[in-house]
Design a protein around this motif. Sequence first.
Motif, PDB file in Angstrom:
ATOM      1  N   SER A  35       2.605   0.812   1.695  1.00  0.00           N
ATOM      2  CA  SER A  35       2.556   0.700   0.140  1.00  0.00           C
ATOM      3  C   SER A  35       1.224   0.190  -0.390  1.00  0.00           C
ATOM      4  O   SER A  35       1.073   0.466  -1.505  1.00  0.00           O
ATOM      5  CB  SER A  35       3.472  -0.890   0.120  1.00  0.00           C
ATOM      6  OG  SER A  35       2.661  -1.926   0.891  1.00  0.00           O
ATOM      7  N   ILE A  36       0.403   0.195   0.352  1.00  0.00           N
ATOM      8  CA  ILE A  36      -1.076  -0.068  -0.256  1.00  0.00           C
ATOM      9  C   ILE A  36      -1.472   1.388  -0.868  1.00  0.00           C
ATOM     10  O   ILE A  36      -1.981   1.578  -2.023  1.00  0.00           O
ATOM     11  CB  ILE A  36      -2.254  -0.612   0.751  1.00  0.00           C
ATOM     12  CG1 ILE A  36      -1.753  -1.858   1.195  1.00  0.00           C
ATOM     13  CG2 ILE A  36      -3.567  -0.482   0.138  1.00  0.00           C
ATOM     14  CD1 ILE A  36      -2.608  -2.606   2.199  1.00  0.00           C
ATOM     15  N   ASN A  37      -1.367   2.386  -0.083  1.00  0.00           N
ATOM     16  CA  ASN A  37      -1.715   3.790  -0.492  1.00  0.00           C
ATOM     17  C   ASN A  37      -0.688   4.214  -1.291  1.00  0.00           C
ATOM     18  O   ASN A  37      -0.997   5.133  -2.357  1.00  0.00           O
ATOM     19  CB  ASN A  37      -2.105   4.654   0.678  1.00  0.00           C
ATOM     20  CG  ASN A  37      -3.294   4.686   1.441  1.00  0.00           C
ATOM     21  OD1 ASN A  37      -4.371   4.583   0.615  1.00  0.00           O
ATOM     22  ND2 ASN A  37      -3.358   4.429   2.529  1.00  0.00           N
ATOM     23  N   GLN A  38       0.380   3.902  -1.433  1.00  0.00           N
ATOM     24  CA  GLN A  38       1.336   4.189  -2.389  1.00  0.00           C
ATOM     25  C   GLN A  38       1.024   3.718  -3.879  1.00  0.00           C
ATOM     26  O   GLN A  38       0.994   4.656  -4.720  1.00  0.00           O
ATOM     27  CB  GLN A  38       2.759   3.685  -2.208  1.00  0.00           C
ATOM     28  CG  GLN A  38       3.597   4.251  -1.041  1.00  0.00           C
ATOM     29  CD  GLN A  38       4.850   3.498  -0.752  1.00  0.00           C
ATOM     30  OE1 GLN A  38       5.579   3.084  -1.570  1.00  0.00           O
ATOM     31  NE2 GLN A  38       5.245   3.212   0.482  1.00  0.00           N
ATOM     32  N   LEU A  39       0.793   2.743  -4.074  1.00  0.00           N
ATOM     33  CA  LEU A  39       0.069   2.073  -5.254  1.00  0.00           C
ATOM     34  C   LEU A  39      -1.345   2.621  -5.642  1.00  0.00           C
ATOM     35  O   LEU A  39      -1.462   3.076  -6.805  1.00  0.00           O
ATOM     36  CB  LEU A  39      -0.117   0.530  -4.954  1.00  0.00           C
ATOM     37  CG  LEU A  39      -0.407  -0.174  -6.443  1.00  0.00           C
ATOM     38  CD1 LEU A  39       0.711   0.013  -7.280  1.00  0.00           C
ATOM     39  CD2 LEU A  39      -0.485  -1.629  -5.957  1.00  0.00           C
ATOM     40  N   ARG A  40      -2.199   2.761  -4.933  1.00  0.00           N
ATOM     41  CA  ARG A  40      -3.508   3.480  -5.017  1.00  0.00           C
ATOM     42  C   ARG A  40      -3.006   4.844  -5.524  1.00  0.00           C
ATOM     43  O   ARG A  40      -3.529   5.305  -6.626  1.00  0.00           O
ATOM     44  CB  ARG A  40      -4.422   3.659  -3.842  1.00  0.00           C
ATOM     45  CG  ARG A  40      -5.644   4.288  -4.208  1.00  0.00           C
ATOM     46  CD  ARG A  40      -6.541   4.563  -2.713  1.00  0.00           C
ATOM     47  NE  ARG A  40      -5.483   5.353  -1.977  1.00  0.00           N
ATOM     48  CZ  ARG A  40      -5.413   6.651  -1.609  1.00  0.00           C
ATOM     49  NH1 ARG A  40      -6.057   7.473  -2.835  1.00  0.00           N
ATOM     50  NH2 ARG A  40      -4.753   7.462  -0.908  1.00  0.00           N
ATOM     51  N   THR A  41      -1.959   5.614  -4.916  1.00  0.00           N
ATOM     52  CA  THR A  41      -1.978   6.785  -5.440  1.00  0.00           C
ATOM     53  C   THR A  41      -1.100   6.900  -7.036  1.00  0.00           C
ATOM     54  O   THR A  41      -1.576   7.553  -7.706  1.00  0.00           O
ATOM     55  CB  THR A  41      -0.826   7.645  -4.680  1.00  0.00           C
ATOM     56  OG1 THR A  41      -1.435   7.850  -3.061  1.00  0.00           O
ATOM     57  CG2 THR A  41      -0.600   9.171  -5.043  1.00  0.00           C
TER      58      THR A  41
END
Length: 299
Positions: A35-41
């Motif tokens: 979810s961290i990299n989802q939001l960053r993307t």
Amino acid sequence: MKKIFGLLLTAFIFKFAVAQDYQNDFNKFFQENDSINQLRTLTEWEKSNPKDPELFTSYFNYYFSKSKEEILVVAAGNPPKGEKYLSLSDSLGNYAGFIGSQINYDKSFLKKGLDKITEGINLYPNRLDMRFGKIYVLGQIKDWNSFTKEIVKTIDYSAVNNNDWTWTNDLKKKNGKDFFLSSLQDYQVQLYNTGNDDLLLNMREIANSILKHYPNHIESLSNLSVTYLLTGEYDKGIEPLLKAEKINPQDYIVLLNIAQGYKLKGDKKKAIEYYEKTLEFGDEKAKTYAKQQIDELKK
């Protein structure tokens, strides 16, 4: 002019490629539950192309996933119908309850997701995947009134765009009308399978909305009929079925339902008449059932 056009085309291709990269990255992180990299993307994607339709569906998936929380439930009594569970026994081996899981939804994340997909629908009203995605989530959280309203909105819009629907990545949906109407049938079945008689009114509203634009849609005439037959309003239930018979006199499902309606009403003569029509046009299973009913009614 040719050089300018070439530059514009190059810019468009580059922008599309970048958007595809964001989409692919998000899908990768989504599959990995990162979810961290989802939001960053998503944040970088929004800065680069804030009106990309796939951005809205990706935000929607992100927030809906974040809203879901699975908890363990230990309870007495019978478990909810259709759900997986582990039975519990007392010291004598008697059934004592069950252990199962329950999904709760964080309202804050859920609202953010629904707001995003609504924004996407407003910008891209022909994107049927967005509309169906929103309807799916409303069904998952059992918000049946909003579920029904969203379906009716989509039905009304189908008459505006003549079922010229698109799907993910703006791909045109082939056989748009047939696909659309068959999907609506699935939603009707979803409401019916709840076993909640109060939702027969929701089914009726959807069926009537479809029939307003597609008066010859036999499945909706049958669905409308069911909402009356199940509440004991037999004449109102038989009426749409007789309309369906005129559209297709050899539809044995319709003929069988008419027979059932007359049987429930207590009109044996008309029931036998339609069971006999079922014998003429039905498949083997329908014929066997119709013969059993005729024999029973003639006793």
